[in-house]
Design a protein around this motif. Sequence first.
Motif, PDB file in Angstrom:
ATOM      1  N   LEU A   1       0.823  -1.210   0.000  1.00 14.20           N
ATOM      2  CA  LEU A   1       0.000   0.000   0.000  1.00 14.20           C
ATOM      3  C   LEU A   1       0.855   1.258   0.000  1.00 14.20           C
ATOM      4  O   LEU A   1       0.529   2.246  -0.673  1.00 14.20           O
ATOM      5  N   GLU A   2       1.954   1.234   0.742  1.00  7.44           N
ATOM      6  CA  GLU A   2       2.836   2.399   0.769  1.00  7.44           C
ATOM      7  C   GLU A   2       3.419   2.657  -0.615  1.00  7.44           C
ATOM      8  O   GLU A   2       3.439   3.793  -1.098  1.00  7.44           O
ATOM      9  N   SER A   3       3.865   1.594  -1.283  1.00  4.17           N
ATOM     10  CA  SER A   3       4.427   1.742  -2.632  1.00  4.17           C
ATOM     11  C   SER A   3       3.351   2.143  -3.631  1.00  4.17           C
ATOM     12  O   SER A   3       3.577   3.000  -4.499  1.00  4.17           O
ATOM     13  N   TYR A   4       2.175   1.531  -3.529  1.00  5.53           N
ATOM     14  CA  TYR A   4       1.099   1.879  -4.442  1.00  5.53           C
ATOM     15  C   TYR A   4       0.727   3.351  -4.296  1.00  5.53           C
ATOM     16  O   TYR A   4       0.516   4.060  -5.292  1.00  5.53           O
ATOM     17  N   GLY A   5       0.646   3.828  -3.061  1.00  8.03           N
ATOM     18  CA  GLY A   5       0.334   5.232  -2.844  1.00  8.03           C
ATOM     19  C   GLY A   5       1.374   6.153  -3.458  1.00  8.03           C
ATOM     20  O   GLY A   5       1.041   7.192  -4.047  1.00  8.03           O
ATOM     21  N   ARG A   6       2.638   5.773  -3.354  1.00  8.17           N
ATOM     22  CA  ARG A   6       3.719   6.588  -3.919  1.00  8.17           C
ATOM     23  C   ARG A   6       3.635   6.625  -5.443  1.00  8.17           C
ATOM     24  O   ARG A   6       3.783   7.684  -6.061  1.00  8.17           O
ATOM     25  N   TYR A   7       3.388   5.475  -6.076  1.00  6.64           N
ATOM     26  CA  TYR A   7       3.363   5.416  -7.538  1.00  6.64           C
ATOM     27  C   TYR A   7       2.075   5.975  -8.131  1.00  6.64           C
ATOM     28  O   TYR A   7       2.080   6.481  -9.259  1.00  6.64           O
ATOM     29  N   SER A   8       0.980   5.867  -7.393  1.00  3.31           N
ATOM     30  CA  SER A   8      -0.314   6.303  -7.920  1.00  3.31           C
ATOM     31  C   SER A   8      -0.646   7.740  -7.539  1.00  3.31           C
ATOM     32  O   SER A   8      -1.517   8.363  -8.164  1.00  3.31           O
ATOM     33  N   GLY A   9       0.023   8.241  -6.508  1.00  2.00           N
ATOM     34  CA  GLY A   9      -0.302   9.576  -6.019  1.00  2.00           C
ATOM     35  C   GLY A   9      -1.572   9.616  -5.212  1.00  2.00           C
ATOM     36  O   GLY A   9      -2.127  10.687  -4.958  1.00  2.00           O
ATOM     37  N   GLN A  10      -2.062   8.421  -4.760  1.00  3.99           N
ATOM     38  CA  GLN A  10      -3.292   8.354  -3.975  1.00  3.99           C
ATOM     39  C   GLN A  10      -2.984   8.056  -2.518  1.00  3.99           C
ATOM     40  O   GLN A  10      -2.077   7.276  -2.210  1.00  3.99           O
ATOM     41  N   GLU A  11      -3.761   8.624  -1.628  1.00  4.76           N
ATOM     42  CA  GLU A  11      -3.646   8.336  -0.201  1.00  4.76           C
ATOM     43  C   GLU A  11      -4.232   6.951   0.069  1.00  4.76           C
ATOM     44  O   GLU A  11      -5.363   6.658  -0.314  1.00  4.76           O
ATOM     45  N   THR A  12      -3.443   6.069   0.701  1.00  6.34           N
ATOM     46  CA  THR A  12      -3.923   4.704   0.944  1.00  6.34           C
ATOM     47  C   THR A  12      -4.146   4.409   2.419  1.00  6.34           C
ATOM     48  O   THR A  12      -4.724   3.390   2.760  1.00  6.34           O
ATOM     49  N   SER A  13      -3.689   5.263   3.304  1.00  4.85           N
ATOM     50  CA  SER A  13      -3.878   5.048   4.735  1.00  4.85           C
ATOM     51  C   SER A  13      -5.048   5.910   5.187  1.00  4.85           C
ATOM     52  O   SER A  13      -4.882   7.018   5.684  1.00  4.85           O
TER      53      SER A  13
END
Length: 338
Positions: A275-287
């Motif tokens: 989730l941390e990596s996905y948030g970084r690559y997608s620019g979306q907040e995941t937490s």
Amino acid sequence: MNASNCHVPLDAELSFLSQPGNYPEPTRRVIPVETHMSWVFLTDEYAYKLKKPIRYGPIDARMTAMRHFYCVEEVRLNRRLADGIYLAALPLVLGHGGHLEFFGEGVTVDWLVKMRRLPHELMLDDIIVRGCARPSDIDTVARLVAAFHRSCRKLMQRAQPFSERIAAVIARHERELLEPHYGLGTELVYALSGGQRAALERLAPIIDKRHALGRVVEGHGDLRAEHVFLGEPIAIIDCIEFSRELRTLDCLDEAGFLALECERLGAPALAAAFLESYGRYSGQETSCDLRHFYQSVRAVTRATVAIRHLNDPRYRYSRHWRDRSLGYLALAWRHMQH
């Protein structure tokens, strides 16, 4: 003569596909594997998937034309994330001599999806269970999923808010899980559905705004660890081909689902890293509350899919699927607490 005028017994097709000498390429053996919706025949190098001629909910594969459509869709859609794995939709033909064969002249009686066979030990679920998952692999998967979501077709806004569709999903699974013969108990199901409705009422404006911003896409729809191949190159297989509605979802829902599955397999740190990596690559907040809400609803969906196995006489007296369903409900409750 066309396929509608030519009937080949299903047993004859299964027998033909079980014999190594009938395949276009040499193989020492064929391993048949039955799933809920298909038979898969594993040769030394390939997997051939034959869809069952059945109707199941919104899926109607009783006609040859519809099985052809689903095969073509499966290849088309899965090439988005697994281009070198999904090879073709192949006809199964009754030749002029009255024998089944691949290709050839005659009447097409059925269709198959041909895939490159993948070693199970390189699938993410097996790697997690063996404790061999590497952070670099998870980071690469997150990058792939984020890029995929950016490329996906966006769901155009409609008169019905997207949040209302989620409300219908909550209601549908509540009704099914409360079926008395499943024996799941009403207290937990009511508590989950009630909590999810309360959360949805609070989060609906955020969900509908994400829809307006293009965050709802025609994605994969079934992003589980068992569908993630950590070979060369990394690929994701088995998207939902039979329902555009089921594969149309919020990007955050899809990413949260893979994290949920990693958590279920005993790897919460891996889930958090994804989730941390996905948030970084997608620019979306995941937490966020929304992600936990989506994970709770997704876990209830998986609980429903698991408990449905009790409707099959083969599994009616097995504890496995009831235990699997209860495990998902426990995950759903855990994420509701957030």
